[in-house]
Design a protein around this motif. Structure first.
Motif, PDB file in Angstrom:
ATOM      1  N   THR A 134       0.836  -1.199   0.000  1.00  0.00           N
ATOM      2  CA  THR A 134       0.000   0.000   0.000  1.00  0.00           C
ATOM      3  C   THR A 134       0.872   1.250   0.000  1.00  0.00           C
ATOM      4  OG1 THR A 134      -1.839  -1.082   1.149  1.00  0.00           O
ATOM      5  CG2 THR A 134      -1.688   1.313   1.339  1.00  0.00           C
ATOM      6  N   ALA A 135       0.632   2.113  -0.981  1.00  0.00           N
ATOM      7  CA  ALA A 135       1.452   3.315  -1.144  1.00  0.00           C
ATOM      8  C   ALA A 135       0.898   4.147  -2.297  1.00  0.00           C
ATOM      9  CB  ALA A 135       2.901   2.939  -1.441  1.00  0.00           C
ATOM     10  N   VAL A 136       1.424   5.350  -2.411  1.00  0.00           N
ATOM     11  CA  VAL A 136       1.232   6.119  -3.637  1.00  0.00           C
ATOM     12  C   VAL A 136       2.345   5.697  -4.594  1.00  0.00           C
ATOM     13  CG1 VAL A 136       1.162   8.398  -4.692  1.00  0.00           C
ATOM     14  CG2 VAL A 136       0.179   8.047  -2.411  1.00  0.00           C
ATOM     15  N   TYR A 137       1.955   5.320  -5.790  1.00  0.00           N
ATOM     16  CA  TYR A 137       2.922   4.857  -6.784  1.00  0.00           C
ATOM     17  C   TYR A 137       3.176   5.965  -7.804  1.00  0.00           C
ATOM     18  CZ  TYR A 137       2.967   0.130  -5.005  1.00  0.00           C
ATOM     19  OH  TYR A 137       3.163  -0.971  -4.207  1.00  0.00           O
ATOM     20  N   TYR A 138       4.460   6.230  -8.040  1.00  0.00           N
ATOM     21  CA  TYR A 138       4.877   7.285  -8.950  1.00  0.00           C
ATOM     22  C   TYR A 138       5.619   6.689 -10.142  1.00  0.00           C
ATOM     23  CZ  TYR A 138       4.019  10.422  -5.008  1.00  0.00           C
ATOM     24  OH  TYR A 138       3.448  11.112  -3.968  1.00  0.00           O
ATOM     25  N   CYS A 139       5.322   7.224 -11.285  1.00  0.00           N
ATOM     26  CA  CYS A 139       6.042   6.902 -12.508  1.00  0.00           C
ATOM     27  C   CYS A 139       7.108   7.977 -12.716  1.00  0.00           C
ATOM     28  CB  CYS A 139       5.032   6.904 -13.670  1.00  0.00           C
ATOM     29  SG  CYS A 139       5.718   6.792 -15.299  1.00  0.00           S
ATOM     30  N   ALA A 140       8.280   7.577 -13.218  1.00  0.00           N
ATOM     31  CA  ALA A 140       9.354   8.533 -13.436  1.00  0.00           C
ATOM     32  C   ALA A 140      10.111   8.191 -14.714  1.00  0.00           C
ATOM     33  CB  ALA A 140      10.301   8.536 -12.241  1.00  0.00           C
ATOM     34  N   ALA A 141      10.682   9.219 -15.324  1.00  0.00           N
ATOM     35  CA  ALA A 141      11.470   9.050 -16.548  1.00  0.00           C
ATOM     36  C   ALA A 141      12.839   9.696 -16.342  1.00  0.00           C
ATOM     37  CB  ALA A 141      10.761   9.699 -17.733  1.00  0.00           C
ATOM     38  N   ARG A 142      13.854   9.068 -16.919  1.00  0.00           N
ATOM     39  CA  ARG A 142      15.191   9.642 -16.803  1.00  0.00           C
ATOM     40  C   ARG A 142      15.798   9.854 -18.180  1.00  0.00           C
ATOM     41  NH1 ARG A 142      19.866   5.487 -15.895  1.00  0.00           N
ATOM     42  NH2 ARG A 142      20.873   7.392 -15.173  1.00  0.00           N
ATOM     43  N   ASN A 143      16.688  10.843 -18.258  1.00  0.00           N
ATOM     44  CA  ASN A 143      17.338  11.206 -19.523  1.00  0.00           C
ATOM     45  C   ASN A 143      18.463  10.238 -19.847  1.00  0.00           C
ATOM     46  OD1 ASN A 143      15.727  13.482 -20.045  1.00  0.00           O
ATOM     47  ND2 ASN A 143      17.007  14.768 -18.738  1.00  0.00           N
ATOM     48  N   SER A 144      18.143   8.979 -19.908  1.00  0.00           N
ATOM     49  CA  SER A 144      19.078   7.912 -20.238  1.00  0.00           C
ATOM     50  C   SER A 144      18.262   6.684 -20.594  1.00  0.00           C
ATOM     51  CB  SER A 144      19.985   7.606 -19.040  1.00  0.00           C
ATOM     52  OG  SER A 144      20.710   6.402 -19.231  1.00  0.00           O
ATOM     53  N   LYS A 145      18.848   5.797 -21.363  1.00  0.00           N
ATOM     54  CA  LYS A 145      18.130   4.578 -21.736  1.00  0.00           C
ATOM     55  C   LYS A 145      18.383   3.434 -20.749  1.00  0.00           C
ATOM     56  CE  LYS A 145      18.180   5.602 -26.683  1.00  0.00           C
ATOM     57  NZ  LYS A 145      18.540   5.133 -28.045  1.00  0.00           N
ATOM     58  N   SER A 146      19.263   3.661 -19.780  1.00  0.00           N
ATOM     59  CA  SER A 146      19.661   2.603 -18.853  1.00  0.00           C
ATOM     60  C   SER A 146      18.830   2.623 -17.577  1.00  0.00           C
ATOM     61  CB  SER A 146      21.139   2.763 -18.489  1.00  0.00           C
ATOM     62  OG  SER A 146      21.946   2.688 -19.650  1.00  0.00           O
ATOM     63  N   VAL A 147      18.593   1.439 -17.024  1.00  0.00           N
ATOM     64  CA  VAL A 147      17.814   1.338 -15.794  1.00  0.00           C
ATOM     65  C   VAL A 147      18.566   1.951 -14.625  1.00  0.00           C
ATOM     66  CG1 VAL A 147      16.616  -0.745 -16.578  1.00  0.00           C
ATOM     67  CG2 VAL A 147      18.715  -0.961 -15.220  1.00  0.00           C
ATOM     68  N   SER A 148      17.826   2.369 -13.630  1.00  0.00           N
ATOM     69  CA  SER A 148      18.409   2.902 -12.397  1.00  0.00           C
ATOM     70  C   SER A 148      17.410   2.742 -11.270  1.00  0.00           C
ATOM     71  CB  SER A 148      18.782   4.368 -12.557  1.00  0.00           C
ATOM     72  OG  SER A 148      19.194   4.903 -11.314  1.00  0.00           O
ATOM     73  N   SER A 149      17.933   2.517 -10.073  1.00  0.00           N
ATOM     74  CA  SER A 149      17.085   2.406  -8.885  1.00  0.00           C
ATOM     75  C   SER A 149      17.123   3.674  -8.034  1.00  0.00           C
ATOM     76  CB  SER A 149      17.518   1.211  -8.034  1.00  0.00           C
ATOM     77  OG  SER A 149      18.846   1.389  -7.578  1.00  0.00           O
ATOM     78  N   SER A 150      17.901   4.660  -8.437  1.00  0.00           N
ATOM     79  CA  SER A 150      18.031   5.878  -7.654  1.00  0.00           C
ATOM     80  C   SER A 150      17.066   6.950  -8.122  1.00  0.00           C
ATOM     81  CB  SER A 150      19.450   6.426  -7.748  1.00  0.00           C
ATOM     82  OG  SER A 150      19.534   7.689  -7.107  1.00  0.00           O
ATOM     83  N   ALA A 151      16.283   7.474  -7.196  1.00  0.00           N
ATOM     84  CA  ALA A 151      15.344   8.536  -7.545  1.00  0.00           C
ATOM     85  C   ALA A 151      16.060   9.773  -8.074  1.00  0.00           C
ATOM     86  CB  ALA A 151      14.488   8.891  -6.331  1.00  0.00           C
ATOM     87  N   TYR A 152      17.307   9.968  -7.649  1.00  0.00           N
ATOM     88  CA  TYR A 152      18.059  11.143  -8.086  1.00  0.00           C
ATOM     89  C   TYR A 152      18.397  11.086  -9.574  1.00  0.00           C
ATOM     90  CZ  TYR A 152      18.636  12.063  -3.120  1.00  0.00           C
ATOM     91  OH  TYR A 152      18.399  12.309  -1.798  1.00  0.00           O
ATOM     92  N   ASP A 153      18.340   9.923 -10.166  1.00  0.00           N
ATOM     93  CA  ASP A 153      18.664   9.763 -11.584  1.00  0.00           C
ATOM     94  C   ASP A 153      17.487  10.079 -12.496  1.00  0.00           C
ATOM     95  OD1 ASP A 153      20.856   6.874 -11.148  1.00  0.00           O
ATOM     96  OD2 ASP A 153      21.258   9.036 -11.067  1.00  0.00           O
ATOM     97  N   TYR A 154      16.319  10.307 -11.930  1.00  0.00           N
ATOM     98  CA  TYR A 154      15.122  10.545 -12.731  1.00  0.00           C
ATOM     99  C   TYR A 154      14.816  12.031 -12.816  1.00  0.00           C
ATOM    100  CZ  TYR A 154      14.498   5.546 -12.863  1.00  0.00           C
ATOM    101  OH  TYR A 154      14.686   4.199 -13.108  1.00  0.00           O
ATOM    102  N   ASN A 155      14.419  12.451 -13.986  1.00  0.00           N
ATOM    103  CA  ASN A 155      14.253  13.870 -14.276  1.00  0.00           C
ATOM    104  C   ASN A 155      12.795  14.327 -14.305  1.00  0.00           C
ATOM    105  OD1 ASN A 155      16.623  12.640 -16.199  1.00  0.00           O
ATOM    106  ND2 ASN A 155      17.257  14.533 -15.206  1.00  0.00           N
ATOM    107  N   TYR A 156      11.892  13.392 -14.535  1.00  0.00           N
ATOM    108  CA  TYR A 156      10.477  13.741 -14.671  1.00  0.00           C
ATOM    109  C   TYR A 156       9.651  12.786 -13.829  1.00  0.00           C
ATOM    110  CZ  TYR A 156      12.596  15.902 -18.761  1.00  0.00           C
ATOM    111  OH  TYR A 156      13.415  16.614 -19.596  1.00  0.00           O
ATOM    112  N   TRP A 157       8.613  13.333 -13.229  1.00  0.00           N
ATOM    113  CA  TRP A 157       7.777  12.546 -12.320  1.00  0.00           C
ATOM    114  C   TRP A 157       6.292  12.798 -12.605  1.00  0.00           C
ATOM    115  CZ3 TRP A 157       9.762   9.262  -8.571  1.00  0.00           C
ATOM    116  CH2 TRP A 157      11.155   9.316  -8.403  1.00  0.00           C
ATOM    117  N   GLY A 158       5.494  11.752 -12.410  1.00  0.00           N
ATOM    118  CA  GLY A 158       4.056  11.903 -12.470  1.00  0.00           C
ATOM    119  C   GLY A 158       3.520  12.356 -11.123  1.00  0.00           C
ATOM    120  N   GLN A 159       2.215  12.500 -11.070  1.00  0.00           N
ATOM    121  CA  GLN A 159       1.592  13.019  -9.864  1.00  0.00           C
ATOM    122  C   GLN A 159       1.282  11.923  -8.837  1.00  0.00           C
ATOM    123  OE1 GLN A 159      -0.037  12.236 -12.551  1.00  0.00           O
ATOM    124  NE2 GLN A 159      -1.812  11.091 -11.811  1.00  0.00           N
ATOM    125  N   GLY A 160       1.365  10.680  -9.258  1.00  0.00           N
ATOM    126  CA  GLY A 160       1.152   9.558  -8.357  1.00  0.00           C
ATOM    127  C   GLY A 160      -0.259   9.007  -8.402  1.00  0.00           C
TER     128      GLY A 160
END
Length: 124
Positions: A91-117
Protein backbone atom coordinates in the motif's frame (compact mmCIF):
# COMPACT_ATOMS: atom_id res chain seq x y z
CA UNK A 1 10.06 18.10 -21.36
CA UNK A 2 8.14 14.91 -20.58
CA UNK A 3 4.73 14.81 -18.96
CA UNK A 4 3.71 11.66 -17.11
CA UNK A 5 0.21 10.66 -16.05
CA UNK A 6 -0.41 7.56 -13.95
CA UNK A 7 -3.65 5.61 -13.81
CA UNK A 8 -5.00 2.28 -12.62
CA UNK A 9 -4.61 2.68 -8.89
CA UNK A 10 -7.32 1.72 -6.45
CA UNK A 11 -8.31 -0.80 -3.82
CA UNK A 12 -7.29 -4.43 -4.31
CA UNK A 13 -7.45 -7.46 -2.08
CA UNK A 14 -4.27 -9.18 -1.02
CA UNK A 15 -3.50 -11.95 -3.49
CA UNK A 16 -5.38 -10.23 -6.30
CA UNK A 17 -3.91 -8.25 -9.16
CA UNK A 18 -3.75 -4.68 -10.38
CA UNK A 19 -2.12 -2.99 -13.35
CA UNK A 20 -0.81 0.54 -13.22
CA UNK A 21 -0.27 2.55 -16.38
CA UNK A 22 1.78 5.64 -17.03
CA UNK A 23 1.22 7.60 -20.21
CA UNK A 24 4.04 9.85 -21.39
CA UNK A 25 3.89 12.81 -23.70
CA UNK A 26 6.73 14.82 -25.09
CA UNK A 27 9.80 13.61 -26.87
CA UNK A 28 10.85 10.17 -28.14
CA UNK A 29 9.66 7.80 -25.44
CA UNK A 30 12.24 5.10 -26.18
CA UNK A 31 15.05 7.51 -25.27
CA UNK A 32 13.96 7.37 -21.65
CA UNK A 33 14.39 4.63 -19.10
CA UNK A 34 11.33 4.48 -16.88
CA UNK A 35 10.84 3.66 -13.26
CA UNK A 36 8.13 3.04 -10.70
CA UNK A 37 8.62 4.32 -7.18
CA UNK A 38 6.30 4.22 -4.20
CA UNK A 39 5.78 6.09 -0.97
CA UNK A 40 3.84 4.71 1.98
CA UNK A 41 2.45 7.00 4.70
CA UNK A 42 5.21 8.19 7.00
CA UNK A 43 7.93 6.60 4.89
CA UNK A 44 10.39 7.81 2.32
CA UNK A 45 9.88 7.24 -1.38
CA UNK A 46 11.40 3.93 -2.46
CA UNK A 47 12.29 2.28 -5.72
CA UNK A 48 10.10 -0.52 -7.06
CA UNK A 49 11.07 -1.28 -10.66
CA UNK A 50 12.85 0.13 -13.70
CA UNK A 51 12.93 -0.66 -17.40
CA UNK A 52 15.38 0.40 -20.10
CA UNK A 53 14.43 2.51 -23.07
CA UNK A 54 14.19 -0.49 -25.39
CA UNK A 55 12.45 -2.62 -22.78
CA UNK A 56 15.15 -5.30 -22.95
CA UNK A 57 16.41 -4.73 -19.42
CA UNK A 58 14.47 -4.59 -16.16
CA UNK A 59 15.41 -4.23 -12.53
CA UNK A 60 13.36 -4.77 -9.37
CA UNK A 61 13.70 -4.20 -5.70
CA UNK A 62 13.80 -7.49 -3.81
CA UNK A 63 10.46 -7.00 -2.10
CA UNK A 64 8.52 -7.01 -5.39
CA UNK A 65 10.64 -9.41 -7.43
CA UNK A 66 8.59 -12.32 -8.69
CA UNK A 67 5.29 -10.53 -7.98
CA UNK A 68 5.48 -7.29 -9.99
CA UNK A 69 6.33 -6.93 -13.68
CA UNK A 70 7.33 -3.72 -15.38
CA UNK A 71 6.83 -3.43 -19.13
CA UNK A 72 6.50 -0.76 -21.77
CA UNK A 73 4.89 -0.18 -25.13
CA UNK A 74 6.95 2.39 -26.97
CA UNK A 75 4.38 2.66 -29.74
CA UNK A 76 1.83 3.81 -27.15
CA UNK A 77 4.26 5.86 -25.03
CA UNK A 78 3.15 3.89 -22.00
CA UNK A 79 4.83 2.00 -19.19
CA UNK A 80 3.02 -0.52 -17.02
CA UNK A 81 3.41 -2.09 -13.63
CA UNK A 82 1.58 -5.39 -13.28
CA UNK A 83 1.08 -6.13 -9.61
CA UNK A 84 0.30 -9.76 -8.86
CA UNK A 85 -0.27 -11.16 -5.38
CA UNK A 86 -0.03 -7.74 -3.75
CA UNK A 87 0.39 -7.56 0.00
CA UNK A 88 -0.89 -4.97 2.48
CA UNK A 89 2.67 -3.67 2.79
CA UNK A 90 2.52 -2.71 -0.91
CA UNK A 91 0.00 0.00 0.00
CA UNK A 92 1.45 3.32 -1.14
CA UNK A 93 1.23 6.12 -3.64
CA UNK A 94 2.92 4.86 -6.78
CA UNK A 95 4.88 7.28 -8.95
CA UNK A 96 6.04 6.90 -12.51
CA UNK A 97 9.35 8.53 -13.44
CA UNK A 98 11.47 9.05 -16.55
CA UNK A 99 15.19 9.64 -16.80
CA UNK A 100 17.34 11.21 -19.52
CA UNK A 101 19.08 7.91 -20.24
CA UNK A 102 18.13 4.58 -21.74
CA UNK A 103 19.66 2.60 -18.85
CA UNK A 104 17.81 1.34 -15.79
CA UNK A 105 18.41 2.90 -12.40
CA UNK A 106 17.09 2.41 -8.88
CA UNK A 107 18.03 5.88 -7.65
CA UNK A 108 15.34 8.54 -7.54
CA UNK A 109 18.06 11.14 -8.09
CA UNK A 110 18.66 9.76 -11.58
CA UNK A 111 15.12 10.54 -12.73
CA UNK A 112 14.25 13.87 -14.28
CA UNK A 113 10.48 13.74 -14.67
CA UNK A 114 7.78 12.55 -12.32
CA UNK A 115 4.06 11.90 -12.47
CA UNK A 116 1.59 13.02 -9.86
CA UNK A 117 1.15 9.56 -8.36
CA UNK A 118 -1.70 7.08 -8.01
CA UNK A 119 -2.89 5.53 -4.76
CA UNK A 120 -2.78 1.76 -4.35
CA UNK A 121 -4.41 0.25 -1.28
CA UNK A 122 -4.12 -3.46 -0.58
CA UNK A 123 -6.61 -4.88 1.88
CA UNK A 124 -5.93 -7.99 3.91
Amino acid sequence: QVQLVESGGGLVQAGGSLRLSCAASGRTFSNYAMGWFRQAPGKEREFAASISGSGSSTYYTDSVKGRFTISRDNAKNTVYLQMNSPKPEDTAVYYCAARNSKSVSSSAYDYNYWGQGTQVTVSS
